[in-house]
Design a protein around this motif. Structure first.
Motif, PDB file in Angstrom:
ATOM      1  N   THR A  51      48.349  56.101  -1.173  1.00 39.27           N
ATOM      2  CA  THR A  51      46.947  55.694  -0.923  1.00 39.27           C
ATOM      3  C   THR A  51      46.853  55.120   0.517  1.00 39.27           C
ATOM      4  N   ASP A  52      46.008  55.623   1.551  1.00 38.77           N
ATOM      5  CA  ASP A  52      45.942  55.023   2.767  1.00 38.77           C
ATOM      6  C   ASP A  52      44.601  55.053   3.220  1.00 38.77           C
ATOM      7  N   LEU A  53      44.238  54.514   4.323  1.00 36.33           N
ATOM      8  CA  LEU A  53      43.048  54.370   5.119  1.00 36.33           C
ATOM      9  C   LEU A  53      43.137  55.381   6.113  1.00 36.33           C
ATOM     10  N   VAL A  54      41.938  56.058   6.545  1.00 29.43           N
ATOM     11  CA  VAL A  54      42.056  56.695   7.759  1.00 29.43           C
ATOM     12  C   VAL A  54      41.364  56.005   8.822  1.00 29.43           C
ATOM     13  N   LEU A  55      42.422  56.000  10.057  1.00 26.31           N
ATOM     14  CA  LEU A  55      42.006  54.916  11.137  1.00 26.31           C
ATOM     15  C   LEU A  55      41.299  55.748  12.166  1.00 26.31           C
ATOM     16  N   PRO A  56      40.726  55.117  13.134  1.00 26.10           N
ATOM     17  CA  PRO A  56      40.100  55.950  14.368  1.00 26.10           C
ATOM     18  C   PRO A  56      41.211  56.892  15.099  1.00 26.10           C
ATOM     19  N   SER A  57      42.489  56.090  15.372  1.00 23.13           N
ATOM     20  CA  SER A  57      43.505  56.865  16.124  1.00 23.13           C
ATOM     21  C   SER A  57      44.057  58.022  15.381  1.00 23.13           C
ATOM     22  N   ASN A  87      35.662  62.721  14.561  1.00 20.61           N
ATOM     23  CA  ASN A  87      35.763  61.671  13.559  1.00 20.61           C
ATOM     24  C   ASN A  87      36.033  61.771  12.074  1.00 20.61           C
ATOM     25  N   ASN A  88      37.024  62.911  12.076  1.00 24.34           N
ATOM     26  CA  ASN A  88      37.697  63.586  10.864  1.00 24.34           C
ATOM     27  C   ASN A  88      39.197  63.313  10.893  1.00 24.34           C
ATOM     28  N   LEU A  89      39.738  63.005   9.874  1.00 25.51           N
ATOM     29  CA  LEU A  89      41.353  63.174   9.855  1.00 25.51           C
ATOM     30  C   LEU A  89      41.802  64.276  10.655  1.00 25.51           C
ATOM     31  N   PHE A  90      42.790  64.214  11.479  1.00 26.98           N
ATOM     32  CA  PHE A  90      43.586  65.527  12.072  1.00 26.98           C
ATOM     33  C   PHE A  90      44.070  66.114  11.229  1.00 26.98           C
TER      34      PHE A  90
END
Length: 169
Positions: free
Chosen positions: A14-20, A26-29
């Protein structure tokens, strides 16, 4: 032969989606999600085989839902079937609603890993014994997927694809 169950190799990250890690929307690559799935799948394969494992193929990926920045993402991976030296890993990706905490299945993938020894030579893996209904369904479907892949690659003849033939009889 030794065997293991999917619950013994199940891996949850489990992890957080960061802006980078996001695209201009603004969606996860997608590539970032693929890397997360590959890591979780490799841990599941390693837990099952107790060997070094390498990614042999990415058999299926479905990006069904975008994963927005700030989302909590959970990647769950478990071996769905073990063959002689290879293992199929089924991966579910969940996103958690920031306000309600409700989890929604967003994506899925199927990877194949091969267990290798210290010299990189493929080595045998334990059998898998599915327990739940979902595990049994994924276990059965894995053989059909493998036979279809081998058939399309020209590595087996149509009459050798016994599980596929059974679908049409």
């Amino acid at each position: 032969m030794e065997f293991r169950t999917p619950k013994e190799n199940r891996t949850v990250m489990t992890d957080l989606v960061l802006p980078s890690e996001t695209n201009p929307l603004n969606n996860l690559f997608g590539g970032e999600l693929l890397a997360r799935m590959d890591r979780a799948a490799s841990i599941a394969a390693r837990r099952h085989s107790r060997r070094i494992v390498v990614t042999a193929s990415v058999n299926h990926v479905a990006f069904n839902r975008s994963v927005p920045v700030g989302s909590v993402v959970t990647v769950e991976a478990a071996v769905s079937r073990a063959f002689k030296t290879s293992m199929e890993i089924f991966i579910d990706v969940w996103i958690e609603d920031r306000f309600s905490g409700e989890k929604t299945r967003a994506n899925e993938a199927i990877y194949t890993f091969v267990a290798v020894d210290d010299t990189g030579k493929p080595t045998e893996v334990p059998e898998l014994r599915p327990e739940t209904e979902l595990e049994k369904q994924r276990y059965a479907a894995a053989l059909r997927r493998k036979q279809l892949s081998l058939l399309l690659a020209g590595k087996i003849k149509p009459n050798q694809a016994t599980e596929l033939k059974a679908l049409f009889e």
